[in-house]
Design a protein around this motif. Structure first.
Motif, PDB file in Angstrom:
ATOM      1  N   SER A   1       0.834  -1.209   0.000  1.00  0.00           N
ATOM      2  CA  SER A   1       0.000   0.000   0.000  1.00  0.00           C
ATOM      3  C   SER A   1       0.870   1.261   0.000  1.00  0.00           C
ATOM      4  O   SER A   1       0.575   2.252  -0.683  1.00  0.00           O
ATOM      5  N   ALA A   2       1.947   1.170   0.801  1.00  0.00           N
ATOM      6  CA  ALA A   2       2.858   2.322   0.836  1.00  0.00           C
ATOM      7  C   ALA A   2       3.510   2.549  -0.524  1.00  0.00           C
ATOM      8  O   ALA A   2       3.695   3.692  -0.971  1.00  0.00           O
ATOM      9  N   GLU A   3       3.880   1.457  -1.206  1.00  0.00           N
ATOM     10  CA  GLU A   3       4.473   1.596  -2.555  1.00  0.00           C
ATOM     11  C   GLU A   3       3.472   2.217  -3.521  1.00  0.00           C
ATOM     12  O   GLU A   3       3.820   3.061  -4.362  1.00  0.00           O
ATOM     13  N   VAL A   4       2.211   1.787  -3.419  1.00  0.00           N
ATOM     14  CA  VAL A   4       1.180   2.356  -4.304  1.00  0.00           C
ATOM     15  C   VAL A   4       1.003   3.838  -4.013  1.00  0.00           C
ATOM     16  O   VAL A   4       0.913   4.674  -4.933  1.00  0.00           O
ATOM     17  N   ASP A   5       0.958   4.193  -2.703  1.00  0.00           N
ATOM     18  CA  ASP A   5       0.813   5.617  -2.347  1.00  0.00           C
ATOM     19  C   ASP A   5       1.955   6.454  -2.941  1.00  0.00           C
ATOM     20  O   ASP A   5       1.742   7.546  -3.497  1.00  0.00           O
ATOM     21  N   LEU A   6       3.164   5.942  -2.776  1.00  0.00           N
ATOM     22  CA  LEU A   6       4.336   6.688  -3.288  1.00  0.00           C
ATOM     23  C   LEU A   6       4.272   6.845  -4.797  1.00  0.00           C
ATOM     24  O   LEU A   6       4.542   7.929  -5.350  1.00  0.00           O
ATOM     25  N   LEU A   7       3.911   5.764  -5.498  1.00  0.00           N
ATOM     26  CA  LEU A   7       3.851   5.825  -6.965  1.00  0.00           C
ATOM     27  C   LEU A   7       2.766   6.791  -7.423  1.00  0.00           C
ATOM     28  O   LEU A   7       2.953   7.546  -8.392  1.00  0.00           O
ATOM     29  N   VAL A   8       1.618   6.766  -6.722  1.00  0.00           N
ATOM     30  CA  VAL A   8       0.530   7.689  -7.079  1.00  0.00           C
ATOM     31  C   VAL A   8       1.009   9.138  -6.943  1.00  0.00           C
ATOM     32  O   VAL A   8       0.767   9.990  -7.819  1.00  0.00           O
ATOM     33  N   ARG A   9       1.703   9.432  -5.835  1.00  0.00           N
ATOM     34  CA  ARG A   9       2.178  10.817  -5.620  1.00  0.00           C
ATOM     35  C   ARG A   9       3.192  11.225  -6.698  1.00  0.00           C
ATOM     36  O   ARG A   9       3.149  12.349  -7.223  1.00  0.00           O
ATOM     37  N   ARG A  10       4.103  10.319  -7.048  1.00  0.00           N
ATOM     38  CA  ARG A  10       5.139  10.652  -8.053  1.00  0.00           C
ATOM     39  C   ARG A  10       4.531  10.893  -9.429  1.00  0.00           C
ATOM     40  O   ARG A  10       4.894  11.825 -10.145  1.00  0.00           O
ATOM     41  N   ILE A  11       3.586   9.994  -9.788  1.00  0.00           N
ATOM     42  CA  ILE A  11       2.965  10.135 -11.118  1.00  0.00           C
ATOM     43  C   ILE A  11       2.106  11.386 -11.158  1.00  0.00           C
ATOM     44  O   ILE A  11       2.123  12.146 -12.143  1.00  0.00           O
ATOM     45  N   THR A  12       1.334  11.613 -10.085  1.00  0.00           N
ATOM     46  CA  THR A  12       0.476  12.800 -10.044  1.00  0.00           C
ATOM     47  C   THR A  12       1.314  14.087 -10.100  1.00  0.00           C
ATOM     48  O   THR A  12       0.927  15.074 -10.730  1.00  0.00           O
TER      49      THR A  12
END
Length: 385
Positions: free
Chosen positions: A25-36
């Motif tokens: 979940s933490a990896e998904v959160d980080l990826l979402v923030r980077r892509i956004t």
């Protein structure tokens, strides 16, 4: 079933698999923030999503894995928007690059027809650098524009080479012509024919200017040699002129003394005696010779003035004894007296007849004739009876 942990406490095992989910979940959160935030390119973002999705799908973890997959799938829209924006950005950059290359080509083509050989060459080099700094555009447009650029640059370079080739040829001819002029100038430097040689040097100078430039460094050296020959001649002429100036100054002193002697003859009391004395002074004046140019006009004008006064005195003496002139003066007085008698008669008639205008005109005419008569009588009195 997500996994087994033999001989372990069930709660501890469940917590272990829960922590795996929290990590995903933490990896998904980080990826979402980077892509956004736009920290990854569309390609890198798509690759990262694919890898993380595979990890989520194969994960041995306890948690809402489907929700993580939904969040990852939702990034597809963001990535596609980034990809579309990137395509639009590349298209805009390509369009801008094409416009700038077209402007560069247009300037090079204008430059190809110009005669600005020095600044033009520098500008052409700058345009080549500017071209290289721009990104490539579509191959057909890029090739076409570069072909035009290359043709124009070649045309300008060829014309520039031809210009400097002609210029060098002209400079060689100018150098040869000026060396010949130097030889002539050096041959004249010892001449003592001041007038003719001065004129010859003026002609040489005209020919020197007409020869054209021979190149700055060469011209300076040639000019020094040419000028040296001129200086040798003009210094010698100057020394001779100084001696001549001394002679002319001495002549001027003699003429000033003669002028003072001539001016003592004025005012003229005896015209014949003054004329005889002036003839002797004039003979000495002619023998005195030339004077400095700066004094010539003043001395000659004063001397001629004395001569004119003496001649005028002789003319007056002749006029005073000329019977024809005396007769004309008497006739003038008689005519004016007769005219006045008639005008006075006309005035009396006009006044008696009430003709104011006629009377006014008669009075004006009488006044003018009386003035003329007075002048005529004074002139008549100057002639002896």
């Amino acid at each position: 079933m997500v996994g087994q942990w033999p001989a372990a406490d069930p709660q501890a095992a469940l917590a272990f698999y829960g922590r795996r989910y929290e990590g995903l979940s933490a990896e998904v959160d980080l990826l979402v923030r980077r892509i956004t935030a736009g920290a990854l390119s569309a390609e890198d973002a798509s690759s990262a999503v694919s890898k993380l999705r595979a990890s989520v799908e194969s994960a041995q973890a306890v948690g809402d894995l489907d929700a993580l997959l939904v969040r990852l799938d939702g990034l597809g829209t963001v990535i596609e928007e980034r990809r579309a924006a990137r395509r639009a950005e590349r298209a805009a950059k390509a369009a801008d690059a094409k416009t700038k290359k077209q402007e560069i080509v247009a300037e090079v083509e204008r430059l190809a027809g110009s005669d600005d050989w020095r600044a033009g060459q520098t500008r052409l080099a700058a345009l080549v650098t500017s071209w290289k700094e721009l990104p490539r555009i579509d191959k057909a447009s890029d090739d076409d524009l570069w072909q035009r650029f290359s043709v124009a640059r070649t045309a300008y370079t060829r014309r520039r080479k031809q210009h400097f080739s002609r210029l060098h040829e002209q400079q060689d001819q100018a150098r040869a012509a000026k060396e010949a002029l130097i030889a002539e100038a050096e041959g004249l430097s010892s001449s003592t024919e001041w007038g003719a040689t001065s004129a010859a040097y003026r002609t040489l100078m005209t020919r020197w200017k007409a020869a054209g430039p021979a190149g700055r460094d060469v011209d300076d050296a040639l000019w020094k040699r040419f000028r040296s020959a001129q200086d040798t001649f003009f210094q010698a002429r100057g020394a001779t002129s100084s001696k001549l100036d001394e002679e002319l100054s001495a002549n001027a002193a003699v003429k000033r003394a003669l002028l003072a002697e001539a001016e003592k003859l004025l005012p003229v009391k005896n015209a014949a005696a003054a004329r005889a004395a002036f003839r002797e002074i004039a003979a000495k004046w002619d023998r005195a010779g030339k004077v400095p140019r700066s004094e010539t006009k003043a001395l000659e004008d004063r001397f001629k003035q004395v001569e004119q006064v003496i001649r005028g005195a002789e003319d007056d003496r002749w006029s005073a004894t000329n019977p024809e002139v005396r007769t004309r003066a008497s006739e003038t007085v008689s005519k004016l007296e007769a005219a006045l008698d008639k005008l006075r008669t006309d005035l009396a008639k006009a006044e008696s007849g009430g003709d104011e205008r006629g009377a006014r005109e008669a009075r004006a005419a009488i006044e003018a004739r009386e003035t003329w008569l007075d002048m005529a009588r004074r002139a008549q009195s100057e002639f002896p009876a």
